[in-house]
Scaffold this motif. Sequence first.
Motif, short mmCIF file in Angstrom:
data_model
loop_
_atom_site.label_atom_id
_atom_site.label_comp_id
_atom_site.label_asym_id
_atom_site.label_seq_id
_atom_site.Cartn_x
_atom_site.Cartn_y
_atom_site.Cartn_z
N UNK A 69 13.33 -12.50 -10.75
CA UNK A 69 12.74 -11.12 -10.79
C UNK A 69 11.49 -10.73 -11.33
N UNK A 70 10.76 -11.61 -11.90
CA UNK A 70 9.73 -11.54 -12.82
C UNK A 70 8.78 -10.72 -11.73
N UNK A 71 7.99 -9.51 -12.32
CA UNK A 71 6.97 -9.13 -11.70
C UNK A 71 7.07 -8.79 -10.26
N UNK A 72 8.45 -8.35 -9.87
CA UNK A 72 8.66 -8.36 -8.42
C UNK A 72 7.64 -7.27 -7.70
N UNK A 73 7.91 -5.83 -8.41
CA UNK A 73 6.99 -4.87 -7.79
C UNK A 73 5.60 -5.23 -7.82
N UNK A 74 4.97 -5.66 -8.78
CA UNK A 74 3.65 -6.19 -8.53
C UNK A 74 3.37 -7.27 -7.42
N UNK A 75 4.01 -8.10 -7.44
CA UNK A 75 3.89 -9.23 -6.36
C UNK A 75 3.96 -8.64 -4.94
N UNK A 76 5.05 -7.76 -4.90
CA UNK A 76 5.24 -7.06 -3.63
C UNK A 76 4.08 -6.11 -3.18
N UNK A 77 3.47 -5.51 -4.13
CA UNK A 77 2.15 -5.07 -3.85
C UNK A 77 1.00 -5.64 -3.21
N UNK A 78 0.76 -6.74 -4.01
CA UNK A 78 -0.21 -7.62 -3.77
C UNK A 78 -0.24 -8.44 -2.44
N UNK A 79 1.12 -8.61 -2.09
CA UNK A 79 1.47 -9.19 -1.18
C UNK A 79 1.23 -8.21 0.32
N UNK A 80 1.56 -7.05 0.08
CA UNK A 80 1.42 -5.98 1.05
C UNK A 80 -0.08 -5.88 1.33
N UNK A 81 -1.04 -5.78 0.39
CA UNK A 81 -2.39 -5.68 0.38
C UNK A 81 -3.12 -6.74 1.36
N UNK A 82 -2.56 -8.04 0.94
CA UNK A 82 -2.97 -9.17 1.59
C UNK A 82 -2.58 -9.42 3.05
N UNK A 83 -1.15 -9.02 3.40
CA UNK A 83 -0.89 -9.00 4.90
C UNK A 83 -1.56 -8.05 5.52
N UNK A 84 -1.99 -6.84 4.88
CA UNK A 84 -2.71 -5.74 5.76
C UNK A 84 -4.04 -6.26 6.14
N UNK A 85 -4.66 -6.95 5.16
CA UNK A 85 -6.01 -7.40 5.43
C UNK A 85 -6.00 -8.41 6.79
N UNK A 86 -4.79 -9.34 6.83
CA UNK A 86 -4.92 -10.17 8.12
C UNK A 86 -4.39 -9.66 9.11
N UNK A 87 -3.40 -8.44 9.08
CA UNK A 87 -2.95 -7.92 10.27
C UNK A 87 -3.79 -6.89 10.75
N UNK A 88 -4.68 -6.34 10.22
CA UNK A 88 -5.74 -5.40 10.86
C UNK A 88 -6.70 -6.00 11.62
N UNK A 89 -7.17 -6.99 11.69
CA UNK A 89 -7.98 -7.63 12.84
C UNK A 89 -7.27 -7.92 13.78
N UNK A 90 -5.90 -8.53 13.74
CA UNK A 90 -5.09 -8.94 14.99
C UNK A 90 -4.96 -7.60 15.59
N UNK A 91 -4.43 -6.54 14.96
CA UNK A 91 -4.01 -5.42 15.75
C UNK A 91 -5.30 -4.76 16.65
#
Length: 282
Positions: A69-91
């Motif tokens: 559970x180390x740095x879970x919140x920070x990691x989740x936010x970073x993952x969310x940003x990265x996924x949005x970057x890749x999902x947006x061009x597909x949509x």
Amino acid sequence: MSGNLFLRGVILLGFALLMFKFIVTGQIQQLIAPKMLPFLYFAMITLFMLSIIQIWRSDNKHMVCCGCGHHKSNARFQSFVVYVIFVFPVLAGFTFSNHVLDSSVAAKRGIQLGGMAGSGTASDNEEEFFSQLFGNQIEEVPMEKGEKVDKNQLGKALLAADKVVFTRENYLAALEIVHNNAENFIGKEVELTGFVYREPDFAKEKAVIARFGISCCVADASVYGMLVSGKHLKSIVNDEWVKVIGVIKQTNYKGNVFPCIEIKEINKIQQPNEPYIYEDLL
């Protein structure tokens, strides 16, 4: 961990399906040159295979995940940003319709006439513009079936013909031949198809009939065309596609002499299914 793998697989699958959609609908020819299609097929198949692997791995019960559970919140936010970057061009690719390049794009890419040098020669910007405009630096032009235009034979054929007809196959080579040998074509009838583009200082009776040429993709597109003049142009606005029939003359623009089509007849047409012409870098 399994959720991240599954989402990555879905994103990869989305990119593969987006490429498939462009190919099936024919929109891909508005984005890349035909010679790039083999690379697109390879990328589509590779992304599809990788997506299946990622989705399969996400369901693997034997995968071990650190639950500290180390740095879970920070990691989740970073993952969310990265996924949005890749999902947006597909949509965006599935949602928005494809847009064909027009005169506004031509202007933004620097196709503007600069001031004349004191010696009476064209400035560097102006030389670059006319290099693109008239295609006088094109070495060879591809045929639709992969054949190259023989410019010597084409030049002889154009001189011998009653009418110079610009086609998708000979477009760039014919522009080069007419521009470099304008004195031999003066008075010859010509037929040219393209969209209307005007420089800011053009009168309504003057314009460029042009088409975009692509080497690999729309990112490297350049404008190629010919100057035209005539009262018929007064009712024609930028970006309208027209078929022009006229006679080749010469005109003086900012101290330089260029071939120009004096219009005899002009007809508005629908934008072609394949609006671009394709250069061959090989």
